[in-house]
Design a protein around this motif. Structure first.
Motif, PDB file in Angstrom:
ATOM      1  N   GLY A   1       0.813  -1.212   0.000  1.00 10.05           N
ATOM      2  CA  GLY A   1       0.000   0.000   0.000  1.00 10.05           C
ATOM      3  C   GLY A   1       0.845   1.260   0.000  1.00 10.05           C
ATOM      4  N   TRP A   2       2.062   1.142   0.497  1.00 11.03           N
ATOM      5  CA  TRP A   2       2.942   2.315   0.623  1.00 11.03           C
ATOM      6  C   TRP A   2       4.106   2.288  -0.350  1.00 11.03           C
ATOM      7  N   TRP A   3       4.120   1.297  -1.283  1.00  9.69           N
ATOM      8  CA  TRP A   3       5.303   1.132  -2.128  1.00  9.69           C
ATOM      9  C   TRP A   3       4.890   0.716  -3.549  1.00  9.69           C
ATOM     10  N   THR A   4       5.298   1.530  -4.505  1.00 13.54           N
ATOM     11  CA  THR A   4       5.080   1.207  -5.919  1.00 13.54           C
ATOM     12  C   THR A   4       6.426   1.190  -6.641  1.00 13.54           C
ATOM     13  N   ALA A   5       6.626   0.174  -7.473  1.00 17.90           N
ATOM     14  CA  ALA A   5       7.873   0.078  -8.241  1.00 17.90           C
ATOM     15  C   ALA A   5       7.544   0.126  -9.732  1.00 17.90           C
ATOM     16  N   GLU A   6       8.464   0.681 -10.516  1.00 24.64           N
ATOM     17  CA  GLU A   6       8.245   0.789 -11.959  1.00 24.64           C
ATOM     18  C   GLU A   6       9.515   0.453 -12.729  1.00 24.64           C
ATOM     19  N   LEU A   7       9.317  -0.150 -13.884  1.00 24.61           N
ATOM     20  CA  LEU A   7      10.414  -0.410 -14.819  1.00 24.61           C
ATOM     21  C   LEU A   7      10.090   0.284 -16.138  1.00 24.61           C
ATOM     22  N   TYR A   8      11.065   0.988 -16.678  1.00 22.94           N
ATOM     23  CA  TYR A   8      10.887   1.673 -17.961  1.00 22.94           C
ATOM     24  C   TYR A   8      11.880   1.123 -18.980  1.00 22.94           C
ATOM     25  N   LEU A   9      11.427   0.929 -20.197  1.00 26.31           N
ATOM     26  CA  LEU A   9      12.303   0.641 -21.327  1.00 26.31           C
ATOM     27  C   LEU A   9      12.032   1.726 -22.359  1.00 26.31           C
ATOM     28  N   GLU A  10      13.080   2.316 -22.897  1.00 24.02           N
ATOM     29  CA  GLU A  10      12.851   3.466 -23.763  1.00 24.02           C
ATOM     30  C   GLU A  10      13.710   3.432 -25.017  1.00 24.02           C
ATOM     31  N   GLY A  11      13.266   4.158 -26.026  1.00 23.83           N
ATOM     32  CA  GLY A  11      13.994   4.226 -27.284  1.00 23.83           C
ATOM     33  C   GLY A  11      13.792   5.580 -27.932  1.00 23.83           C
ATOM     34  N   VAL A  12      14.338   5.722 -29.134  1.00 20.62           N
ATOM     35  CA  VAL A  12      14.162   6.983 -29.850  1.00 20.62           C
ATOM     36  C   VAL A  12      14.249   6.723 -31.347  1.00 20.62           C
ATOM     37  N   THR A  13      13.505   7.469 -32.103  1.00 27.56           N
ATOM     38  CA  THR A  13      13.640   7.453 -33.556  1.00 27.56           C
ATOM     39  C   THR A  13      13.578   8.903 -34.031  1.00 27.56           C
ATOM     40  N   THR A  14      14.417   9.227 -35.015  1.00 28.01           N
ATOM     41  CA  THR A  14      14.515  10.618 -35.449  1.00 28.01           C
ATOM     42  C   THR A  14      14.308  10.738 -36.948  1.00 28.01           C
ATOM     43  N   HIS A  15      14.115  11.959 -37.380  1.00 25.75           N
ATOM     44  CA  HIS A  15      13.981  12.222 -38.809  1.00 25.75           C
ATOM     45  C   HIS A  15      15.382  12.493 -39.355  1.00 25.75           C
ATOM     46  N   GLY A  16      16.038  11.441 -39.825  1.00 27.33           N
ATOM     47  CA  GLY A  16      17.334  11.609 -40.485  1.00 27.33           C
ATOM     48  C   GLY A  16      18.562  11.386 -39.640  1.00 27.33           C
ATOM     49  N   ALA A  17      18.383  11.156 -38.330  1.00 33.82           N
ATOM     50  CA  ALA A  17      19.572  10.951 -37.492  1.00 33.82           C
ATOM     51  C   ALA A  17      19.616   9.568 -36.870  1.00 33.82           C
ATOM     52  N   GLY A  18      18.758   8.685 -37.319  1.00 35.76           N
ATOM     53  CA  GLY A  18      18.797   7.306 -36.854  1.00 35.76           C
ATOM     54  C   GLY A  18      17.857   7.023 -35.697  1.00 35.76           C
ATOM     55  N   HIS A  19      17.952   5.794 -35.206  1.00 37.61           N
ATOM     56  CA  HIS A  19      17.099   5.383 -34.106  1.00 37.61           C
ATOM     57  C   HIS A  19      17.864   4.400 -33.229  1.00 37.61           C
ATOM     58  N   GLY A  20      17.349   4.135 -32.044  1.00 32.93           N
ATOM     59  CA  GLY A  20      18.042   3.192 -31.173  1.00 32.93           C
ATOM     60  C   GLY A  20      17.361   3.026 -29.836  1.00 32.93           C
ATOM     61  N   PHE A  21      17.856   2.043 -29.105  1.00 28.84           N
ATOM     62  CA  PHE A  21      17.395   1.776 -27.734  1.00 28.84           C
ATOM     63  C   PHE A  21      18.172   2.705 -26.811  1.00 28.84           C
ATOM     64  N   THR A  22      17.479   3.382 -25.925  1.00 29.54           N
ATOM     65  CA  THR A  22      18.171   4.399 -25.133  1.00 29.54           C
ATOM     66  C   THR A  22      18.297   4.048 -23.654  1.00 29.54           C
ATOM     67  N   GLY A  23      17.818   2.871 -23.247  1.00 31.43           N
ATOM     68  CA  GLY A  23      18.105   2.435 -21.892  1.00 31.43           C
ATOM     69  C   GLY A  23      16.899   2.039 -21.071  1.00 31.43           C
ATOM     70  N   TRP A  24      17.131   1.841 -19.776  1.00 33.06           N
ATOM     71  CA  TRP A  24      16.061   1.441 -18.861  1.00 33.06           C
ATOM     72  C   TRP A  24      16.203   2.171 -17.532  1.00 33.06           C
ATOM     73  N   ARG A  25      15.123   2.180 -16.822  1.00 33.48           N
ATOM     74  CA  ARG A  25      15.080   2.855 -15.511  1.00 33.48           C
ATOM     75  C   ARG A  25      14.256   2.002 -14.558  1.00 33.48           C
ATOM     76  N   VAL A  26      14.636   2.015 -13.302  1.00 34.77           N
ATOM     77  CA  VAL A  26      13.828   1.388 -12.259  1.00 34.77           C
ATOM     78  C   VAL A  26      13.550   2.449 -11.212  1.00 34.77           C
ATOM     79  N   GLU A  27      12.298   2.639 -10.902  1.00 38.13           N
ATOM     80  CA  GLU A  27      11.960   3.655  -9.905  1.00 38.13           C
ATOM     81  C   GLU A  27      11.111   3.063  -8.788  1.00 38.13           C
ATOM     82  N   ASN A  28      11.207   3.657  -7.635  1.00 39.19           N
ATOM     83  CA  ASN A  28      10.409   3.254  -6.479  1.00 39.19           C
ATOM     84  C   ASN A  28       9.809   4.493  -5.837  1.00 39.19           C
ATOM     85  N   ARG A  29       8.542   4.364  -5.458  1.00 39.92           N
ATOM     86  CA  ARG A  29       7.887   5.467  -4.752  1.00 39.92           C
ATOM     87  C   ARG A  29       7.375   4.949  -3.403  1.00 39.92           C
ATOM     88  N   PHE A  30       7.656   5.700  -2.367  1.00 42.49           N
ATOM     89  CA  PHE A  30       7.278   5.305  -1.013  1.00 42.49           C
ATOM     90  C   PHE A  30       6.422   6.389  -0.380  1.00 42.49           C
TER      91      PHE A  30
END
Lengths: 285, 140
Positions: A75-104
């Motif tokens: 009830g007092w703790w939420t955890a999150e995982l993020y996976l993220e990427g990027v795509t651009t107009h003319g500069a390529g695309h790629g995987f940009t990493g992950w994050r783990v967050e906790n809220r208390f």
């Protein structure tokens, strides 16, 4: 596997598993600002979202998608995982990493101002553009994505979230501090504030898709304030973003915002769209 | 990269372990959870609007029924709301509990709902108690 495939797979899993009835907490209408509502214990929220930026100079438009898995551990703790990427107009695309967050949430009850503590570890690279928060100063780097993805960063981020329910309104303030563990950039600071409210006040007896009670509107402001190494106001990025959230069904929420860049180092605009699907995965019964 | 993947795996495994421990245990009843007197004294502004009960039923189905049961009869996740102990509480006390939540027992905070919708929920809970819809299966 590309981020898009992971996102689609995650969404399909959510739809397949979500056949049972379940209770639903609130999906926050903001993209950057956090309020004090945590994920319900045992509930998993799967969200996909994108940030599309329109840079002020000659750089190309970019779109940064991310997948978010949010789980209520207690009830007092939420955890999150993020996976993220990027795509651009003319500069390529790629995987940009992950994050783990906790809220208390340290206090049992809600108060006039309810505090939540937030801790996040980020393993991202310099191509990251989801901008789920903005800290420090200076504009985004616009070198080719293939080059930027080679520059890894391990970062620790802490937030103090202060949030209040005032009648039909929510008012939230976040104070952000970030430390890059891979490079000596000092402590970087940022902020976000938001206000939002339901459009309807009394619930109708019948289910309806477009009635006001399913909509939340608001506005948030966020930006970077500089760092312990540099506090140049001219290098700061600030955005002002109206937000709207639509509860599409008992389980899912669609939200959108347009962030307007207020400073020369920021983009012209940040268009954000997100879809969240919530399901119970761990119940006593 | 290997180190970061190990960190991620450790975080995920510890989360799963902690979740399993907590989900396996029943929710505890928090005997000290009581509304402040000023909050308990609040009156339901919809007390003369019985027509608003149906709206409360809809919200209950959307937000509360998984834990408290379809008819508020309670489940192993959360207590029955048709018990006498709930019926004895004032509308103001129930409003405060719905609004505030309780992080110790896992009761979510519902203050994001507009106040009138929370009062509608109370109309529905009272109506369920009046009709004796409880099976009494829930824990205190």
């Amino acid at each position: 596997m590309s981020l898009l495939r992971i996102s689609i797979l995650g969404l399909l899993c959510a739809l397949a598993l979500g056949s049972a009835a379940f209770a639903s907490a609130q999906e926050r209408p903001y993209f950057v600002t956090y309020d004090h509502y945590l994920e319900e214990r045992g509930n998993l929220e799967i969200a996909i979202a994108t940030t599309t930026g329109i840079p002020k100079k000659n750089e190309g438009v970019y779109t940064a998608p991310w997948l978010e898995l949010e789980y209520g551990l207690a009830g007092w703790w939420t955890a999150e995982l993020y996976l993220e990427g990027v795509t651009t107009h003319g500069a390529g695309h790629g995987f940009t990493g992950w994050r783990v967050e906790n809220r208390f949430r340290p206090l049992r009850d809600e108060h006039r101002i309810t505090p939540v503590l937030y801790v996040e570890y980020e393993n991202i690279n310099e191509a990251s553009r989801i901008q789920k928060e903005i800290v420090g100063s200076g504009s985004l780097p616009f070198e080719p994505i293939a080059e930027l993805t080679q520059e890894q960063a391990h970062e620790l981020e802490a937030k103090l979230i202060l949030s209040s329910a005032v009648g039909v309104w929510n008012i939230s303030e976040n104070i952000i501090v970030e430390r890059n563990l891979s490079a000596n950039e000092g402590f970087e600071f940022g902020y976000s504030v938001g206000v939002a409210r339901h459009l309807g006040s009394l619930a109708r007896a019948t289910s309806c898709l477009l009635c006001p009670e399913n909509f939340v509107i608001g506005i948030e402001a966020y930006g970077g304030l500089g760092s312990s190494e540099a506090f140049a106001r001219s290098e700061q990025r600030h955005y002002l973003a109206p937000v709207v959230s639509w509860r599409v069904s008992t389980r899912s929420t669609l939200k959108a915002s347009v962030g307007f860049g207020l400073t020369s180092t920021g983009d012209h605009a940040l268009f954000r769209v997100g879809y969240a699907y919530e399901l119970p995965v761990w119940r006593n019964r | 990269m290997k180190v970061s993947m190990l960190v991620l795996a450790a975080l995920l495994l510890s989360s799963i372990f902690l979740t399993a421990r907590q989900a396996g245990s029943p929710r505890e009843h928090d005997a000290r959870w009581a509304a402040p007197p000023t909050e308990a004294a609040r009156m339901n502004p919809l007390s003369n609007r019985r027509d608003a009960t149906e709206g409360g039923k809809k919200i209950f189905g959307q937000r509360c029924s998984t834990c408290h049961g379809e008819s508020a009869e309670g489940t192993s996740d959360a207590p029955s709301l048709t018990r006498a102990a709930v019926g004895r509480q004032s509308d103001g006390a129930l409003f405060w509990k719905i609004s505030s939540g309780n992080t110790r027992t896992g009761m979510p905070t519902f203050s994001f709902l507009p106040p009138l919708q929370r009062w509608q929920l109370i109309l529905y809970i009272r109506a369920q108690a009046d009709t004796g819809g409880a099976t009494g299966s829930g824990r205190d």
